[in-house]
Design a protein around this motif. Structure first.
Motif, mmCIF file in Angstrom:
data_model
loop_
_atom_site.group_PDB
_atom_site.id
_atom_site.type_symbol
_atom_site.label_atom_id
_atom_site.label_comp_id
_atom_site.label_asym_id
_atom_site.label_seq_id
_atom_site.Cartn_x
_atom_site.Cartn_y
_atom_site.Cartn_z
ATOM 1 N N ARG A 79 0.780 -1.045 -0.176
ATOM 2 C CA ARG A 79 -0.122 0.072 0.059
ATOM 3 C C ARG A 79 0.817 1.140 -0.245
ATOM 4 N N ALA A 80 0.460 2.223 -0.532
ATOM 5 C CA ALA A 80 0.871 3.498 -0.622
ATOM 6 C C ALA A 80 0.994 4.114 0.939
ATOM 7 N N GLN A 81 2.127 4.617 1.107
ATOM 8 C CA GLN A 81 2.328 5.359 2.454
ATOM 9 C C GLN A 81 2.991 7.001 2.116
ATOM 10 N N LYS A 82 3.012 7.454 3.125
ATOM 11 C CA LYS A 82 3.626 8.876 3.120
ATOM 12 C C LYS A 82 5.280 8.874 3.084
ATOM 13 N N ARG A 83 6.082 9.808 2.503
ATOM 14 C CA ARG A 83 7.318 9.569 2.422
ATOM 15 C C ARG A 83 8.054 9.730 4.006
ATOM 16 N N ASN A 84 9.006 9.271 4.052
ATOM 17 C CA ASN A 84 9.713 9.307 5.611
ATOM 18 C C ASN A 84 9.194 8.399 6.371
ATOM 19 N N GLY A 85 8.409 7.497 6.021
ATOM 20 C CA GLY A 85 7.796 6.317 7.040
ATOM 21 C C GLY A 85 8.853 5.296 6.869
ATOM 22 N N LYS A 86 8.779 4.371 7.933
ATOM 23 C CA LYS A 86 9.614 3.077 8.131
ATOM 24 C C LYS A 86 9.646 2.162 7.039
ATOM 25 N N GLY A 87 8.320 2.069 6.251
ATOM 26 C CA GLY A 87 8.062 1.042 5.588
ATOM 27 C C GLY A 87 7.629 -0.077 5.951
ATOM 28 N N ILE A 88 7.470 -1.331 5.041
ATOM 29 C CA ILE A 88 6.914 -2.528 5.421
ATOM 30 C C ILE A 88 7.916 -3.708 5.301
ATOM 31 N N ARG A 89 7.728 -4.489 6.006
ATOM 32 C CA ARG A 89 8.862 -5.760 5.867
ATOM 33 C C ARG A 89 8.517 -6.412 4.575
ATOM 34 N N ILE A 90 9.526 -6.709 3.744
ATOM 35 C CA ILE A 90 9.536 -7.532 2.760
ATOM 36 C C ILE A 90 9.413 -9.334 3.277
ATOM 37 N N PHE A 91 10.099 -9.662 4.126
ATOM 38 C CA PHE A 91 10.252 -11.000 4.760
ATOM 39 C C PHE A 91 10.312 -10.827 6.237
ATOM 40 N N SER A 92 9.975 -12.205 6.757
ATOM 41 C CA SER A 92 9.888 -12.455 8.123
ATOM 42 C C SER A 92 11.037 -12.361 9.205
ATOM 43 N N ASN A 93 12.129 -12.927 8.349
ATOM 44 C CA ASN A 93 13.272 -13.062 9.171
ATOM 45 C C ASN A 93 14.166 -12.094 9.209
ATOM 46 N N THR A 94 14.350 -11.431 10.363
ATOM 47 C CA THR A 94 15.157 -10.261 10.670
ATOM 48 C C THR A 94 16.374 -10.360 10.589
ATOM 49 N N LYS A 95 17.143 -11.676 10.366
ATOM 50 C CA LYS A 95 18.473 -11.823 10.331
ATOM 51 C C LYS A 95 19.005 -11.677 8.950
ATOM 52 N N TYR A 96 18.368 -11.896 7.800
ATOM 53 C CA TYR A 96 18.358 -11.784 6.508
ATOM 54 C C TYR A 96 18.882 -10.351 5.965
ATOM 55 N N LYS A 97 19.959 -10.205 5.121
ATOM 56 C CA LYS A 97 20.262 -8.919 4.628
ATOM 57 C C LYS A 97 20.159 -9.180 3.109
ATOM 58 N N LEU A 98 19.618 -8.269 2.565
ATOM 59 C CA LEU A 98 19.302 -8.396 0.900
ATOM 60 C C LEU A 98 20.544 -8.111 0.062
ATOM 61 N N ALA A 99 20.704 -8.809 -0.719
ATOM 62 C CA ALA A 99 22.016 -8.561 -1.872
ATOM 63 C C ALA A 99 21.391 -7.609 -2.574
ATOM 64 N N GLY A 100 20.057 -7.966 -3.006
ATOM 65 C CA GLY A 100 19.479 -6.880 -4.085
ATOM 66 C C GLY A 100 17.897 -7.170 -3.946
ATOM 67 N N ALA A 101 17.468 -6.072 -5.046
ATOM 68 C CA ALA A 101 15.976 -6.392 -5.205
ATOM 69 C C ALA A 101 15.581 -5.817 -6.610
#
Length: 158
Positions: A79-101
Motif C-alpha cells: 500500500r502507498a504510504q507517506k514519504r519518510n515512513g519506516k516502510g513494510i517488511r518484505i520478509f519475516s526473518n530479521t537476520k536476512y540481509k538483501l543482496a538486491g531487489a
C-alpha cells in the motif's frame, strides 16, 4: 541509478534490511540547489537504500538475500504510504540481509553475482510468490558461492 519519472507515478524504495516503502511521486517538491533533498524512507542506523524504481501494479518485487534466499511479491500488495515512513517488511526473518531487489515481470530473468565471481541466472517464474512479511526460499541450492553481492534484471535486446 537515475530514473526519469513524473509526479503522477508512485515510487518505491527498498532497504538492505528488508523494508519497502511506496509513496506518491507528487509528494516531492521542487528544491533549490542549496538544499539537501527529500527523505524517501526513514532508515535504521545500520540500514541503507539498495534499490528504487517506479511502481507498476502488474510487476513483482523480487528480493534475493546474501545467502541465496528469494521471494517475489506483487507490487500491488504494497500500500502507498507517506514519504519518510519506516516502510513494510518484505520478509519475516530479521537476520536476512538483501543482496538486491528488482522490479520484474513473471517472464523476466535475474542475474546474481557472488563474492567468489560466480554468476548465475534465475527465472522469475521459478521464485516462490509470497505476501509482504512472508518467507524467503532457498533458490541457489545447486550453486556453490560464498555470498551474493549483486542482483540485476537481465534486459533482453530484440
Amino acid at each position: 541509478m537515475l530514473k526519469k519519472t513524473d509526479e503522477q507515478q508512485d515510487l518505491f524504495v527498498v532497504s538492505k534490511n528488508g523494508y519497502i516503502i511506496r509513496f506518491s511521486g507528487d509528494s516531492f517538491s521542487t528544491t533549490g540547489r542549496n538544499t539537501l533533498g527529500s527523505r524517501a524512507i526513514n532508515l535504521a542506523k545500520n540500514d541503507k537504500v539498495i534499490y528504487f524504481n517506479t511502481f507498476a501494479a502488474d510487476h513483482y518485487l523480487v528480493s534475493i538475500s546474501e545467502d541465496g534466499r528469494a521471494n517475489k511479491i506483487k507490487l500491488s500488495n504494497f500500500r502507498a504510504q507517506k514519504r519518510n515512513g519506516k516502510g513494510i517488511r518484505i520478509f519475516s526473518n530479521t537476520k536476512y540481509k538483501l543482496a538486491g531487489a528488482v522490479k520484474a515481470a513473471q517472464t523476466d530473468k535475474i542475474l546474481i553475482a557472488a563474492k567468489n565471481g560466480e554468476i548465475n541466472e534465475i527465472n522469475v517464474k521459478d521464485i516462490p510468490e509470497t505476501s509482504p512479511g512472508g518467507n524467503m526460499y532457498q533458490v541457489t541450492q545447486d550453486l556453490e558461492f560464498e555470498k551474493i553481492m549483486a542482483v540485476e534484471k537481465i534486459i533482453e535486446i530484440k
